[in-house]
Design a protein around this motif. Structure first.
Motif, PDB file in Angstrom:
ATOM      1  N   UNK A 117     -25.932  -7.282  -2.205  1.00 36.36           N
ATOM      2  CA  UNK A 117     -25.882  -6.345  -1.088  1.00 36.36           C
ATOM      3  C   UNK A 117     -24.484  -6.422  -0.500  1.00 36.36           C
ATOM      4  N   UNK A 118     -23.654  -5.463  -0.893  1.00 31.45           N
ATOM      5  CA  UNK A 118     -22.248  -5.445  -0.488  1.00 31.45           C
ATOM      6  C   UNK A 118     -21.908  -4.081   0.100  1.00 31.45           C
ATOM      7  N   UNK A 119     -22.355  -3.857   1.345  1.00 30.36           N
ATOM      8  CA  UNK A 119     -22.153  -2.546   1.956  1.00 30.36           C
ATOM      9  C   UNK A 119     -20.675  -2.234   2.163  1.00 30.36           C
ATOM     10  N   UNK A 120     -20.299  -1.022   1.802  1.00 37.03           N
ATOM     11  CA  UNK A 120     -18.914  -0.586   2.000  1.00 37.03           C
ATOM     12  C   UNK A 120     -18.910   0.870   2.423  1.00 37.03           C
ATOM     13  N   UNK A 143     -30.348  -9.773   7.006  1.00 31.94           N
ATOM     14  CA  UNK A 143     -29.154  -9.514   6.202  1.00 31.94           C
ATOM     15  C   UNK A 143     -28.378  -8.320   6.753  1.00 31.94           C
ATOM     16  N   UNK A 144     -29.110  -7.274   7.114  1.00 39.09           N
ATOM     17  CA  UNK A 144     -28.472  -6.078   7.657  1.00 39.09           C
ATOM     18  C   UNK A 144     -27.753  -6.405   8.968  1.00 39.09           C
ATOM     19  N   UNK A 153     -31.012   1.931  11.110  1.00 45.73           N
ATOM     20  CA  UNK A 153     -30.070   2.867  10.506  1.00 45.73           C
ATOM     21  C   UNK A 153     -29.870   2.616   9.014  1.00 45.73           C
ATOM     22  N   UNK A 154     -30.304   1.464   8.548  1.00 44.11           N
ATOM     23  CA  UNK A 154     -29.951   1.035   7.194  1.00 44.11           C
ATOM     24  C   UNK A 154     -31.156   0.981   6.259  1.00 44.11           C
ATOM     25  N   UNK A 155     -32.269   0.437   6.734  1.00 44.13           N
ATOM     26  CA  UNK A 155     -33.422   0.206   5.858  1.00 44.13           C
ATOM     27  C   UNK A 155     -34.263   1.476   5.774  1.00 44.13           C
TER      28      UNK A 155
END
Length: 431
Positions: A117-120, A143-144, A153-155
């Protein structure tokens, strides 16, 4: 096959069962002096009789060799975990070098998230299933937050349709397509813990890769239960616990799969420790990390040998039997249990709804049953009468007839105890 809800028919199936001798390889609890009907191998598998021998071997080596057991025990401790890779690779459909055993399940999922999990920029979202197992939900949320995002906003949760108990593959694929290049990771439980639904991992993995996301699987309810082919499905990573269908003991060590294409990569982020460094230089105490050329590069600390010993004992049984034979019996015994439930439903003033898919390809060793018109008292009746099963709110029992040690006669006897419990309640109400 034409099933019959009779003791004679059940006993005939047991006589024809090629795995029947393995039932005697496990230790059963007793209720009222009688061996239980055990339906909770999806929570904690029974203890294999050979587990004590494996643990005693470690204890003996510890007493006789002390620290020298790391190198001079019959199964030296410094590479003990490597013995589990070969049998596990056959169970999950991988190469041995893609398997490592360490820590426990949620710990390993956290560690794997470091790599996968490498958000960019615009790619930061995670797709998971609605009402995933709580530990997975907590892991994903934390993690988020660690990466500075708001989980809301992410999951992205894949939803079941209104009034339906199971996920539709088209809805999963549509969600993946809709999120598109905003998706960094797809992480789903391979078998839904509540309903027992098996996901089409091959198709979902490809769909995730097609939009440029990593795809991982929580196989807590899948490993040792269903046929897996992680390498050929091109899965990026997976992790599982060992104490359910693989009978390794409570809270025991977790297995990990990391596809070989990520081995020996210098640019992959990873938390590292000395058990992941090269075996050849590990005890030279060099300041530079030299990763193992396989999944063991994700190892951190030296292995918990006493925990791994019963896991290795159970894997010996899997080596003897093989997943094909287990799956063959699984499909038959689950189908017979389904038949028995429907027959009992006809005989009593009640209504059972099996919420697990009826298609054998979409289920494993579990039937989740809604007890309409019944309450927790029926579950308690079953438990008091030697049926060890699992209750989930609001009104579901999960039945998992593990093929290693459950018999067809168990299925028939369960049906009779279930009917007796319902009729007793009905009789009490009428009086």
């Amino acid at each position: 096959m034409q099933f019959e809800n009779t003791i004679e028919f059940a006993q005939r199936l047991d006589q024809e069962d090629q795995l029947r001798r393995y039932r005697d390889q496990f230790l059963f609890p007793k209720v009222n002096g009688k061996q239980v009907i055990y339906f909770t191998g999806n929570s904690l598998g029974l203890q294999p009789k050979n587990a004590k021998q494996y643990v005693d071997e470690v204890m003996r080596d510890w007493s006789e060799l002390a620290v020298e057991g790391h190198f001079y025990a019959e199964k030296p401790w410094w590479d003990y975990h490597e013995r589990l890779a070969q049998p596990l690779s056959k169970i999950v459909g991988a190469k041995p070098e893609e398997i490592t055993v360490m820590n426990t399940l949620t710990v390993n999922l956290h560690l794997l998230m470091v790599s996968f999990y490498r958000p960019t920029g615009n790619r930061y979202k995670i797709i998971c299933e609605e009402k995933a197992f709580p530990s997975d939900q907590y892991m994903l949320q934390s993690q988020v937050k660690f990466h500075g995002y708001n989980p809301k906003d992410v999951i992205v949760e894949i939803k079941k349709r209104e009034g339906e108990h199971n996920f539709r593959i088209e809805d999963i694929l549509n969600t993946i397509q809709e999120i598109g290049d905003e998706c960094a990771l797809v992480l789903i439980g391979g078998v839904n813990y509540y309903t027992g639904q098996v996901f089409d991992m091959k198709t979902i993995t490809k769909a995730g890769h097609d939009i440029g996301a990593f795809v991982g699987w929580d196989l807590a309810h899948a490993a040792g239960n269903i046929k897996l082919d992680l390498h050929d499905w091109n899965v990026d990573f997976a992790a599982w616990c060992s104490y359910k269908y693989m009978n390794s003991g409570p809270g025991n060590a977790s297995g990990c799969f990391i596809h070989e294409r990520f081995h020996n990569k210098q640019d992959i982020p990873r938390f590292e420790g000395w058990w992941g460094t090269s075996k050849e230089t590990r005890f030279l105490m060099k300041p530079e990390f030299e990763p193992m050329p396989n999944a063991d590069a994700w190892q951190l600390s030296n292995a918990p040998i006493l925990a791994m010993a019963p896991y290795l004992a159970s894997l010996q049984l899997f080596e003897e039997v093989g997943m094909d034979a287990l799956v063959q019996k699984r499909d038959l015994i689950v189908s017979y249990l389904e038949f028995v439930l429907k027959e009992i439903d006809k005989e009593v003033e009640s209504s059972f709804e099996i919420i697990t898919p009826s298609n054998p390809k979409e289920r494993g060793t579990q039937l989740s049953v809604f007890l309409h018109g019944e309450g927790k008292k029926l579950f308690e009746y079953l438990m008091k009468n030697g049926v060890i099963t699992d209750w989930r709110e609001p009104n579901v029992i999960r039945l998992a007839p593990a093929p290693f040690y459950c018999s067809f006669e168990d299925m028939y006897n369960f049906g009779q105890i279930l009917k007796e419990g319902i009729l007793k309640k009905t009789s009490q109400l009428s009086n």
